[in-house]
Design an enzyme around this catalytic site. Structure first.
Site, PDB file in Angstrom:
ATOM      1  N   THR A 141       8.937 -18.016 -17.478  1.00  0.00           N
ATOM      2  CA  THR A 141       9.160 -16.893 -18.220  1.00  0.00           C
ATOM      3  C   THR A 141       8.453 -15.555 -17.841  1.00  0.00           C
ATOM      4  O   THR A 141       7.432 -15.483 -17.349  1.00  0.00           O
ATOM      5  CB  THR A 141       8.747 -17.162 -19.685  1.00  0.00           C
ATOM      6  OG1 THR A 141       9.140 -18.390 -20.220  1.00  0.00           O
ATOM      7  CG2 THR A 141       8.943 -15.925 -20.792  1.00  0.00           C
ATOM      8  N   HIS A 176      -0.493  -3.308  -9.160  1.00  0.00           N
ATOM      9  CA  HIS A 176      -1.626  -2.761  -9.511  1.00  0.00           C
ATOM     10  C   HIS A 176      -2.326  -1.725  -8.178  1.00  0.00           C
ATOM     11  O   HIS A 176      -3.435  -1.198  -8.327  1.00  0.00           O
ATOM     12  CB  HIS A 176      -2.685  -4.145  -9.941  1.00  0.00           C
ATOM     13  CG  HIS A 176      -3.021  -4.641  -8.397  1.00  0.00           C
ATOM     14  ND1 HIS A 176      -4.286  -4.501  -7.992  1.00  0.00           N
ATOM     15  CD2 HIS A 176      -2.352  -5.853  -7.983  1.00  0.00           C
ATOM     16  CE1 HIS A 176      -4.348  -5.419  -7.004  1.00  0.00           C
ATOM     17  NE2 HIS A 176      -3.425  -6.357  -6.897  1.00  0.00           N
ATOM     18  N   GLN A 208       0.937  -1.486  -0.146  1.00  0.00           N
ATOM     19  CA  GLN A 208      -0.116   0.108   0.079  1.00  0.00           C
ATOM     20  C   GLN A 208       0.934   1.288  -0.151  1.00  0.00           C
ATOM     21  O   GLN A 208       0.413   2.247  -0.428  1.00  0.00           O
ATOM     22  CB  GLN A 208      -0.848   0.045   1.377  1.00  0.00           C
ATOM     23  CG  GLN A 208      -1.986  -1.065   1.071  1.00  0.00           C
ATOM     24  CD  GLN A 208      -3.003  -0.831   0.254  1.00  0.00           C
ATOM     25  OE1 GLN A 208      -3.309   0.475  -0.171  1.00  0.00           O
ATOM     26  NE2 GLN A 208      -3.858  -1.705  -0.372  1.00  0.00           N
ATOM     27  N   CYS A 222     -10.674  -9.218  -0.204  1.00  0.00           N
ATOM     28  CA  CYS A 222     -10.511 -10.627   0.084  1.00  0.00           C
ATOM     29  C   CYS A 222     -11.650 -11.263   1.024  1.00  0.00           C
ATOM     30  O   CYS A 222     -12.140 -12.267   1.105  1.00  0.00           O
ATOM     31  CB  CYS A 222      -9.262 -10.869   0.518  1.00  0.00           C
ATOM     32  SG  CYS A 222      -7.942 -10.009   0.055  1.00  0.00           S
TER      33      CYS A 222
END
Ligand SMILES: *Cc1c(COP(=O)(O)O)cnc(C)c1O
Length: 394
Positions: free
Chosen positions: A236, A200, A178, A323
């Site tokens: 990858t 994000h 945060q 969540c």
């Protein structure tokens, strides 16, 4: 539509989107391939590593890219635990209001014989460094304390906590998901050994994050396979996502002071407006909190109902962490700061972003006032409170 759930996720910045598209179009090679296309992708990857490292005053080799904050938290804690176990140290210190990526990893370690001390976060949602010092034992291998809480936004005294850890030769990890892109970070000045971040949460893409691990600390790899990320994270690399993350972080860092000033003024207006609602209370310390975070409890209502009605009015908010939304348990963070179940159920988190307007803020205040009053109108708990059958807490 007013988006006020930036603690759950943020909108990608235009720069980040453009960087991602350009890398997908032009640098689609595999960074592990030796021909030119591969090496160009490798260059993009290493440039992103340098940029991310520079922002937090780290060395590029101290950055490991992950799939986000949860993976970074898991890897940080499991690595420190593995190092501790080798030396017979199996005690870990954390706090009761960490993200579940931390708490559930600690639960797993408890099943493996580790002992975990969860520190009190007090009514203001801030850990006291002297209590960290008091909890450290001979067999403590790790202290893991978040930089800023994702629900109530409180900022922890991590520099002091890190100093105490180093005086006792204990590793210090901070979940800074945060904080990165929102608060200044200097891993050296702030005594941080391991740090988790997620793109994000600062206008980068989902599914990309990074770990800072101070040179000399050995990471345990969670994913076996190729030798990517110096053998510590097989698979990858998400080159477009990583490049976009670096672009978003540079952008957020460049405008950090300006954003913080703008956001905290709007946050404070939101707080003063919502305080006019009777029997309400701000959760978490008023001053020591993230610029965009507001979290309230309103007595006599259900947070879920509040969210649904706000959604109908075009306001996107949360009752806690994404969540736990949908679950009936009240937020573990609100319980940790001492809110009783009934009160914790009536919570609302508004996490505002840079493009919110003053008019949006007034609209939120009006809407929350209306919806709280409406819900109280037919709440049996509110009826009991008003009739004196139950006592008001707030
Ligand atoms: C969002 C968040 C995480 C998880 O990050 P993901 O990238 O979504 O896995 C971990 N810790 C905190 C404090 C968060 O806010």
């Amino acid at each position: 539509m007013i988006y006020a759930d930036n603690a759950a996720t943020t909108k990608m910045s235009e720069t980040a989107i453009n960087t991602m598209i350009s890398v997908m179009n032009e640098n689609y090679g595999n960074p592990s391939s030796l021909y030119r296309f591969g090496q160009q992708a490798k260059e993009v990857l290493e440039k992103a590593r340098e940029e991310v490292a520079a922002v937090i005053n780290a060395q590029p080799r101290e950055i490991t890219f992950t799939s986000g904050g949860s993976e970074a938290d898991n890897q940080a804690i499991l690595s420190a635990a593995a190092l501790g176990k080798k030396n017979g140290k199996t005690h870990i210190i954390s706090s009761a209001f960490e993200h579940h990526a931390v708490l559930h990893t600690l639960k797993k370690l408890e099943k493996d014989g580790f002992e975990v001390t969860l520190l009190d976060v007090h009514e203001n949602g801030i850990i006291r460094p002297e209590e960290v010092a008091a909890a450290i034992r001979e067999d403590t291998c790790l202290v893991t304390i978040m930089y800023a809480n994702n629900e109530i936004g409180t900022i922890q005294p991590i520099t002091e906590i890190g100093k105490i850890c180093h005086e006792h030769n204990v590793l210090f990890h901070t979940d800074a998901v945060q904080a990165v892109g929102h608060l200044p970070i200097d891993v050296n000045a702030q005594n941080i050994d391991i740090l988790s971040a997620s793109a994000h949460k600062f206008h980068g893409p989902k599914g990309t994050g990074f770990l800072y691990v101070k040179k000399g600390i050995r990471l345990t790899n969670l994913i076996e396979g190729g030798a990517q990320e110096r053998g510590k994270r097989a698979g990858t690399e998400n080159v477009p996502g990583i490049a976009a993350m670096a672009a978003a972080l540079n952008e957020a860092t460049a405008s950090m002071d300006e954003n913080a000033a703008k956001l905290s003024a709007k946050r404070d207006r939101l707080i003063s407006g919502l305080r006019e609602i009777p029997h309400s209370a701000l959760n978490g310390d008023e001053n020591n909190r993230l610029p965009g975070n507001v979290n309230f409890c309103f007595e006599g209502i259900e947070g879920e109902a509040l969210l649904l009605l706000l959604d109908q009015k075009g306001i996107q908010a949360s009752s806690g962490s994404a969540c736990t939304s949908g679950a009936l348990d009240p937020s573990h963070v609100l319980l940790a700061i001492g809110r009783v179940h009934d009160v914790a159920h009536g919570s609302l988190r508004l996490s505002i972003g840079e493009d919110i307007t003053d008019e949006d803020i007034e609209q939120i205040i009006r809407s929350v006032k209306e919806v709280v009053e409406y819900l109280r109108g037919f709440s049996p708990i509110w009826r009991d409170l008003v009739s004196g059958k139950k006592e008001f807490i707030l």
